[in-house]
Write an enzyme that holds these catalytic residues in place. Structure first.
Site, PDB file in Angstrom:
ATOM      1  N   GLU A 152      -4.001   6.468  60.430  1.00  0.00           N
ATOM      2  CA  GLU A 152      -4.698   5.354  61.069  1.00  0.00           C
ATOM      3  C   GLU A 152      -3.738   4.443  61.824  1.00  0.00           C
ATOM      4  O   GLU A 152      -4.039   3.935  62.896  1.00  0.00           O
ATOM      5  CB  GLU A 152      -5.371   4.490  59.989  1.00  0.00           C
ATOM      6  CG  GLU A 152      -6.798   4.800  59.716  1.00  0.00           C
ATOM      7  CD  GLU A 152      -7.709   4.264  60.795  1.00  0.00           C
ATOM      8  OE1 GLU A 152      -7.653   4.775  61.938  1.00  0.00           O
ATOM      9  OE2 GLU A 152      -8.487   3.359  60.486  1.00  0.00           O
ATOM     10  N   THR A 184      -8.361  -0.366  69.592  1.00  0.00           N
ATOM     11  CA  THR A 184      -8.223  -1.107  68.334  1.00  0.00           C
ATOM     12  C   THR A 184      -7.032  -2.059  68.402  1.00  0.00           C
ATOM     13  O   THR A 184      -7.087  -3.192  67.947  1.00  0.00           O
ATOM     14  CB  THR A 184      -8.084  -0.139  67.146  1.00  0.00           C
ATOM     15  OG1 THR A 184      -9.192   0.765  67.180  1.00  0.00           O
ATOM     16  CG2 THR A 184      -8.113  -0.875  65.825  1.00  0.00           C
TER      17      THR A 184
END
Lengths: 305, 305
Positions: free
Chosen positions: A127, A182
């Site tokens: 991630e 993000t």
């Protein structure tokens, strides 16, 4: 006996749920990534993009597996067949789902017997490549399922089985997704916030936990109040406030940005007028000249289950 | 038929519990305020300080009752016999206990049939006079008992019955209490905080709720981590960090400042070495040349129960 291949399906997830930035995650059955990992003869890690969805070269699944190979000194190579189901870049834990499935699959294939916290940590490393910072909310939800509360340093995750009648309405706007969205969504956030806003979020977040543990969907929805993240990120989503308000007006108990966005998620009950809520959200996006898909979904089990 | 007098006992309480500033409260059976309210012939509000403890002229009980008289247009006067049991100015909800007992007593005496939120609001008005700002954590705990989660605007309080084996060790240092100590303890706090500290507190606070609802005392104690309040207030309590650390070393699951302090509260289990924890805290205070009393207590029912 050696296992030659494993298949793992990991669900999409929604993070934050309003006040719980970097702490709350909820696995949702809207989409799944499916990964098949097979041993191969050389020591490399090969990614086969089964359904030809555009994915980054340095995919989170590949990174997660490279980290695990290194950590456990495994020389055997693997082929990763990724069937990408979670749309990329819409705030529904797409990168987390791939990483979660990869961590669980690799653990099974090489019989590493890792506990769930270790799996979450490795998926988190995957991630990190996508968001720039480590955050475990999506990977923990995708791995464990249900509602998760994440605490860092040391990592500790608490899971709660969500109310059976909980339903989520997703409005997924067709907005051009920036590269490293993000990271961008994190960069717009302030490094300092008002103490009173922090108290506001904390009181809502603690009541959300109460709602989840008491099976009270109304309390969950009514706790989706946030004064920190929405304020910064709403500018990245045309019509955000309008969409949120229209969802609540149509019967949702609460609504907020799903993870880093741009998807907007509304909380409702099985008996709510779910289609009406979806329609209201879609209409509000359309009024801002943004096309939008909607999905009604519910909490999902995790990839480990 | 008119009731001529009522007696109400309200427990001491501890607020914040580490991360939950202005949100968490816990009623504790260490001390009680007892109030007897009697009708009298004129329309005034008279305070009789039964045990001659030094109290402010504008006591929270008096203020609460004056507010209720005004709100409901009640001309009848009352005499308030206050038996002060909660030490004043030590962070154990002393002003809240008087206000809580007064609100409940006046409600009974004049058969106002107020719901608990209304009682909390009126007691909160009394509290305001003591701290300068409205906060409902102590009054909500003192009225409802157990563990409370408070949300403002609109006021909403969720209660959780604490684990039966939960025990609290209080170290009450003999520090000269400043006038308007709570106001002072609020003034040392920053108006802006780091986002990452806010996330840290929120993750601990949400896990504390999980701990209370799962009857897990270890989780409750291990969630008593705070990066916002302790940092500002520890300078008001000589030896704070030493006392906290020694409590944990002696077996407590966690420790923090009780409300605005200076009392330090440690979380433990019925089967923990409670006296050892108390002794360790006392010793640490003594090493800073601060005298200290210790008490072992447990959660209390509320004044309403």
């Amino acid at each position: 006996m050696k296992i030659s291949s494993v298949v793992v399906k990991a669900p999409s997830s929604t993070a934050n749920l309003g006040p719980g930035f970097d702490v709350f995650g909820l696995a949702i059955d809207a989409f799944y990534d499916e990964i098949k990992i097979c041993r191969k003869n050389d020591s490399g890690v090969k990614m086969i993009n089964v359904n030809k969805v555009l994915i980054n070269k340095r995919n989170t699944a590949t990174i997660t597996i490279r980290c695990m190979k290194k950590e456990f000194g495994i020389n055997d190579g693997v082929s990763i067949y990724l069937k990408k189901g979670v749309p990329i870049g819409f705030g529904m834990g797409s990168s987390a789902a791939s990483a979660a499935a990869a961590a669980i699959g690799f653990n099974k294939l090489f019989k590493l017997n890792l506990d769930s916290n270790s799996l979450i940590k490795f998926a988190g490393l995957g991630e990190k490549a996508s968001s720039g910072t480590i955050h475990y909310d999506n990977v923990a939800a995708s791995i464990l399922g249900g509602f998760v509360i994440v605490k860092n340093n040391p990592l500790n995750v608490f899971t709660v089985t969500p109310p059976q009648n909980l339903r989520l309405c997703l409005a997924i706007p067709e907005i051009k997704i920036a590269d490293q969205k993000t990271k961008l969504a994190r960069n717009v956030m302030p490094s300092k916030i008002k103490l009173k806003d922090s108290i506001y979020n904390l009181s809502n977040a603690t009541q959300m936990v109460y709602g989840f543990m008491n099976n009270n969907i109304k309390t969950i929805g009514e706790s989706m109040n946030d004064r920190i993240i929405e304020e910064s990120r709403k500018k990245l989503i045309p019509g955000f406030l309008k969409v949120k308000t229209s969802a609540i007006k149509a019967g949702a108990f609460g609504a907020s940005i799903s993870g880093a966005g741009p998807t907007i998620i509304a909380v409702a009950d099985k008996s709510s007028e779910l289609k009406k809520i979806c329609y209201a959200m879609k209409k509000s996006f359309n009024e801002e000249n943004v096309k939008c898909n909607t999905i009604i979904c519910k909490p999902s089990k995790g990839a480990l289950k």
